[in-house]
Design an enzyme around this catalytic site. Structure first.
Site, PDB file in Angstrom:
ATOM      1  N   SER B  39      -3.643  35.306 -26.771  1.00 29.04           N
ATOM      2  CA  SER B  39      -4.964  34.432 -27.641  1.00 29.04           C
ATOM      3  C   SER B  39      -4.058  33.497 -28.239  1.00 29.04           C
ATOM      4  O   SER B  39      -3.173  33.995 -28.965  1.00 29.04           O
ATOM      5  CB  SER B  39      -5.734  35.293 -28.240  1.00 29.04           C
ATOM      6  OG  SER B  39      -6.703  34.314 -28.909  1.00 29.04           O
ATOM      7  N   GLU B  40      -4.235  32.103 -27.940  1.00 26.50           N
ATOM      8  CA  GLU B  40      -3.315  31.090 -28.565  1.00 26.50           C
ATOM      9  C   GLU B  40      -3.096  31.075 -30.076  1.00 26.50           C
ATOM     10  O   GLU B  40      -2.139  30.576 -30.677  1.00 26.50           O
ATOM     11  CB  GLU B  40      -3.141  29.899 -27.866  1.00 26.50           C
ATOM     12  CG  GLU B  40      -4.679  29.071 -27.946  1.00 26.50           C
ATOM     13  CD  GLU B  40      -5.491  29.272 -27.109  1.00 26.50           C
ATOM     14  OE1 GLU B  40      -5.653  30.410 -26.308  1.00 26.50           O
ATOM     15  OE2 GLU B  40      -6.361  28.396 -26.723  1.00 26.50           O
ATOM     16  N   ASN B  41      -4.009  31.702 -30.683  1.00 26.40           N
ATOM     17  CA  ASN B  41      -3.692  31.642 -32.218  1.00 26.40           C
ATOM     18  C   ASN B  41      -2.907  32.722 -32.637  1.00 26.40           C
ATOM     19  O   ASN B  41      -2.519  32.496 -33.972  1.00 26.40           O
ATOM     20  CB  ASN B  41      -5.282  31.847 -32.743  1.00 26.40           C
ATOM     21  CG  ASN B  41      -6.121  32.908 -32.378  1.00 26.40           C
ATOM     22  OD1 ASN B  41      -5.997  33.525 -31.247  1.00 26.40           O
ATOM     23  ND2 ASN B  41      -6.638  33.746 -33.337  1.00 26.40           N
TER      24      ASN B  41
END
Lengths: 236, 211
Positions: B39-41
């Site tokens: 998840s890119e966060n």
């Protein structure tokens, strides 16, 4: 003696000037330094350029800072979030400027700014609207776009623990932009849930070394922006 | 659609799922395959939605929804997270689309409407960095227009970036000579597929397409 602890949010923020470039940590509501942002609203600096991934939500935190009319320009990747009306309304009326940056390019520009890298080439956004007007060059047969490192006057950061040297640890995905932004500002101001004695953070576990940190404020029971928005709170 | 795409995700893959229909893939991965979600966060090893007791506003995915972290997960900051993406460390990224062209151009961030508030997020980084880009989308828009076109009319997210397309009508491979039909959904004829598609399609009998 090195002691970065500051007693009040007011003291920590009092030298922020009109026109400052301010990086605000957080990704949406996670990791948003709400108490520091509210302190900045109270402090009243205007014509700010804010760097954040989003544009805040509800009427608290970054959204409240924007609603207070203190922000002239936002540099971000995704200002269109549920409840981001504060920014959207001003933007449609032409009262706030937007520099839209792909999320990874934004993170890398901040990293570069903190690392003394003036600019870098990336294939991200090549051939798209967001590359218009930018220098491009071919590397290994791929078109790449020149992007500039990004620095700020101030970074407002939320972390979990700090010691008096300013070493920081974070909590889960509240980490997000916070450690990167901490490196890229002339003055990095951090709110933490707890200031712990020197030596109690294992050096192997320090995420942000204290060299990047200027001021640390103890906000022992931070309110989560998500809860404030859920409750419909309005600041001030 | 999600099920069909999930079948093509090999055991051991590192996968980034876009917001919306692609998120469904995680729940339909065939049993016995270990897939790690990025998840890119700032999370590698994203787990399913939390139980009421697990809810944590500081454990969210890229769509800002609360998630969990699996055993063996790791947290990292945004520049590290996008180094994973831009440095080519993500095996497969599955994204939604507004339009896809026969040469793999993707438009999924803006309709170009000057009144709309522009927002791009990490889509341009993902399409430029992940090793394979799969698009998962309805074949036609709500207004009945084909999303699979000779050229995208909306502003591009990336040029020539898509490798495979999964729609409710068919599965396509993007190859240098155009769009190859890999599989047609049951009950869909070649005629209907072509009629609903805005570019010419290449059929390869070798691939054993049955109509």
């Amino acid at each position: 003696m090195i002691n970065k602890e500051v007693d009040t949010i007011e003291t920590a923020l009092n030298d922020i000037r009109d026109g400052a470039v301010i990086m605000v940590g957080g990704f949406g509501q996670a990791g948003s330094p709400v108490e520091l942002i509210h302190g900045l609203i109270d402090q009243g600096a205007k014509h700010l350029t804010v760097v954040n991934n989003n544009a805040g939500s509800g009427h608290v935190g970054l959204a409240a800072l924007i609603e207070a009319g203190q922000v002239d320009k936002l540099i971000c990747s995704f200002p269109r979030m549920a409840g981001s009306d504060a920014f959207g309304n001003l933007y449609r009326d032409g009262d706030i400027e937007l520099e839209l940056v792909p999320q990874g390019t934004l993170a890398e520009r901040i990293r570069a700014g903190g690392a003394g890298v003036s600019a870098f080439y990336t294939p991200t956004a090549a051939g798209t609207l967001l590359a218009e007007g930018k220098e491009t060059r071919i590397f290994s047969g791929r078109e790449c776009v020149l992007e500039l490192g990004l620095k700020a006057d101030i970074a407002l950061i939320k972390a979990q623990y700090a010691d008096r040297y300013g070493n920081l640890t974070y909590y889960k995905t509240a980490r997000n932009f916070n450690p990167v932004m901490a490196t890229a500002a002339s003055t990095t101001i951090v709110q933490v849930s707890k200031i712990v004695p020197l030596g109690s953070i294992d050096p192997e576990c320090v995420v942000t070394p204290g060299i990047y940190v200027d001021r640390v404020i103890n906000v022992s029971t931070p309110v989560h922006e998500a809860l404030l928005v859920e409750q419909g709170c309005v600041y001030p | 659609m999600a099920q069909r795409a999930a079948n093509d995700i090999p055991d051991g893959s590192i996968v980034n799922l876009g917001i919306g229909i692609p998120e469904l893939i995680a729940s339909v991965i065939p049993e016995g395959r270990e897939v790690l979600y990025h998840s890119e966060n700032g999370l590698l090893g994203m787990g399913p939605a939390p139980t009421p007791e697990q809810r944590d506003h500081d454990l969210v995915n890229a769509g800002k929804k609360m998630v969990t972290a699996v055993e063996g997960a790791s947290f990292f900051h945004h520049a590290d997270s996008f180094s994973m993406i831009r440095g080519g460390h993500i095996d497969i990224c599955v994204l939604g689309a507004m339009q896809v062209s026969e040469c793999g151009d993707l438009a999924n961030w803006s309709t170009g409407d000057p009144d709309a508030l522009p927002a791009v997020g990490g889509a341009m980084d993902l399409v430029g960095g992940a090793k394979q880009i799969y698009v998962l989308t309805q074949h036609c828009s709500k207004k009945g227009k084909s999303k699979i076109l000779q050229r995208c009319s909306y502003p591009l997210t990336g040029k020539g970036v898509v490798n495979r397309i999964y729609t409710d009508l068919a599965v396509f491979n993007v190859e240098p000579d155009g769009l190859h039909v890999e599989e047609i959904a049951p009950g869909v004829s070649m005629g209907l597929l072509q009629e609903r598609t805005g570019c010419s399609l290449i059929y390869n009998e070798r691939r054993g397409i049955t109509i």
